[in-house]
Design an enzyme around this catalytic site. Structure first.
Site, PDB file in Angstrom:
ATOM      1  N   GLN A   1     -64.548  36.937 -47.926  1.00 40.54           N
ATOM      2  CA  GLN A   1     -63.453  37.721 -48.497  1.00 40.54           C
ATOM      3  C   GLN A   1     -63.990  38.971 -49.200  1.00 40.54           C
ATOM      4  O   GLN A   1     -64.908  38.885 -50.017  1.00 40.54           O
ATOM      5  CB  GLN A   1     -62.649  36.847 -49.486  1.00 40.54           C
ATOM      6  CG  GLN A   1     -61.440  37.535 -50.071  1.00 40.54           C
ATOM      7  CD  GLN A   1     -60.362  37.854 -49.029  1.00 40.54           C
ATOM      8  OE1 GLN A   1     -60.040  37.024 -48.189  1.00 40.54           O
ATOM      9  NE2 GLN A   1     -59.813  39.062 -49.081  1.00 40.54           N
TER      10      GLN A   1
ATOM     11  N   LYS B   1     -54.666  31.960 -46.901  1.00 39.86           N
ATOM     12  CA  LYS B   1     -55.327  31.678 -45.614  1.00 39.86           C
ATOM     13  C   LYS B   1     -55.580  30.166 -45.466  1.00 39.86           C
ATOM     14  O   LYS B   1     -55.371  29.592 -44.394  1.00 39.86           O
ATOM     15  CB  LYS B   1     -56.640  32.480 -45.503  1.00 39.86           C
ATOM     16  CG  LYS B   1     -56.385  33.976 -45.386  1.00 39.86           C
ATOM     17  CD  LYS B   1     -57.641  34.829 -45.574  1.00 39.86           C
ATOM     18  CE  LYS B   1     -57.265  36.303 -45.614  1.00 39.86           C
ATOM     19  NZ  LYS B   1     -58.406  37.194 -45.884  1.00 39.86           N
TER      20      LYS B   1
ATOM     21  N   ASP C   1     -62.755  37.742 -38.614  1.00 38.58           N
ATOM     22  CA  ASP C   1     -62.153  38.938 -39.235  1.00 38.58           C
ATOM     23  C   ASP C   1     -62.263  40.136 -38.291  1.00 38.58           C
ATOM     24  O   ASP C   1     -61.571  41.143 -38.484  1.00 38.58           O
ATOM     25  CB  ASP C   1     -62.872  39.264 -40.558  1.00 38.58           C
ATOM     26  CG  ASP C   1     -62.059  38.865 -41.779  1.00 38.58           C
ATOM     27  OD1 ASP C   1     -60.831  38.708 -41.650  1.00 38.58           O
ATOM     28  OD2 ASP C   1     -62.656  38.732 -42.866  1.00 38.58           O
TER      29      ASP C   1
END
Ligand code: NAP
Length: 293
Positions: A99, A55, A122
């Site tokens: 994460q 990412k 997200d």
């Protein structure tokens, strides 16, 4: 049966990155700053390290800024909440991710609920999930959004299809079921959402025009579960030990590709299918967050 169309996520993600990079360069040329994505990494799980590294690298590729916040696996829930509150308030941060998975002593939902929905790139916060369910503008969860974009950019029209999704997680299966069922393209599907308690799973699969496997069980979908001419999307990415590789593992999807591919109209590979599209969607959401601010 003609050869299946390979739904090449690597190539399409590269195209999306190219578009984001060009738009970003244009904004910078008129004096704007680039978007900034922050990533919180708790502990040092190999998979999470690798996902976050991808990412961060993807941000650099398109000219976005990024910030990696590493936390010890021993961090307390209240300390991690402080990190999240800090990012919520940081004017320089357009969007951020925490994460997953988090260590067992931390309640993922408590952390998720603490994220400012306007920075939730997200798309996991209930506000964004709820807005998606109502068809309102929102950050779409990256993997389901990436799958929809992969279908769209391959010219696959899903209207009227029977979509069968294996796996009902909050980050993949359930939101994808909503996106595929809603009006529009991709969408307008009749959706069957399967899980570990589903009875007659093989029969459901055999009725699928679009079959999405998101279970985390390598090679689960076999040729005798797939209708000839179906479109098959493999979300699974499980690290399977392989001493012959320098990394010591190989990534395996949930579909037994070699036996299923010859039956399909189109299929995604693993790796190089859904994975790169997930990262491209995260970049798209980060760009949206920047533009909203
Ligand atoms: P998850 O949270 O573990 O959920 C797995 C789902 O599969 C659950 O709903 C479970 O049912 C269902 N399931 C398990 N065994 C089953 C069986 N025998 N028959 C039917 N359903 C079964 O997984 P996830 O987070 O959605 O991830 C799924 C896979 O996708 C993993 O390999 C993950 O690494 C991968 N993934 C890839 C990407 C990407 O970008 N490529 C992104 C996210 C995830 P129950 O609900 O009944 O337990």
């Amino acid at each position: 049966m003609p050869s299946p169309l390979l739904l090449d996520g690597k190539q399409i993600a590269a195209q999306i990155r190219k578009e984001l990079k060009a738009a970003n360069a244009l904004r910078i040329s008129i004096g704007q700053r680039p978007p900034l994505l922050a990533a919180v990494l708790v502990g040092n799980d190999g998979g999470s390290e690798s996902y976050v590294a991808h990412k961060i690298k993807a941000c650099a590729d398109v000219g976005f800024e990024s910030r990696l916040l590493r936390c010890s696996s021993a961090i307390s829930q209240s300390e991690l909440l402080s990190v999240v509150h800090g990012l919520n308030q940081d004017e320089q941060v357009d969007g951020f991710i925490v994460q997953l998975p988090l260590p067992e002593h931390i309640d993922e939902q408590v952390i998720n609920l603490a994220i400012d929905p306007s920075k939730d790139v997200d798309g996991f916060h209930p506000v964004n999930i709820g807005r998606m369910a109502l068809g309102l503008p929102s950050y779409l969860p990256a993997t389901p959004a990436g799958i929809c974009e992969l279908l769209r950019r391959n010219g696959i029209t899903t209207s009227g299809m029977h979509a069968v999704i294996l796996g009902r997680s909050h980050i993949v299966g359930s939101p994808l079921a909503q996106l595929l069922a809603r009006p529009g393209e991709p969408g307008n599907c009749t959706v069957t959402l399967c899980h570990s308690k589903t009875v007659g799973l093989r029969d459901h699969c055999l009725r699928a025009d679009l079959l999405v496997a998101a279970l985390g069980k390598p090679g689960f979908v076999k040729a005798d579960m797939v209708k000839p001419g179906a479109i098959v999307v493999d979300v699974g990415t499980t690290r399977v030990a392989d001493p012959s590789r320098p990394s010591g593992f190989v990534l395996r999807g949930d579909v037994a590709f070699d036996e299923v591919a010859p039956l399909c109209k189109a299929i995604t590979p693993v790796p190089g299918g859904v994975g790169p599209m997930t990262i491209a969607s995260l970049l798209t959401n980060t760009c949206q967050a920047f533009l909203h601010r």
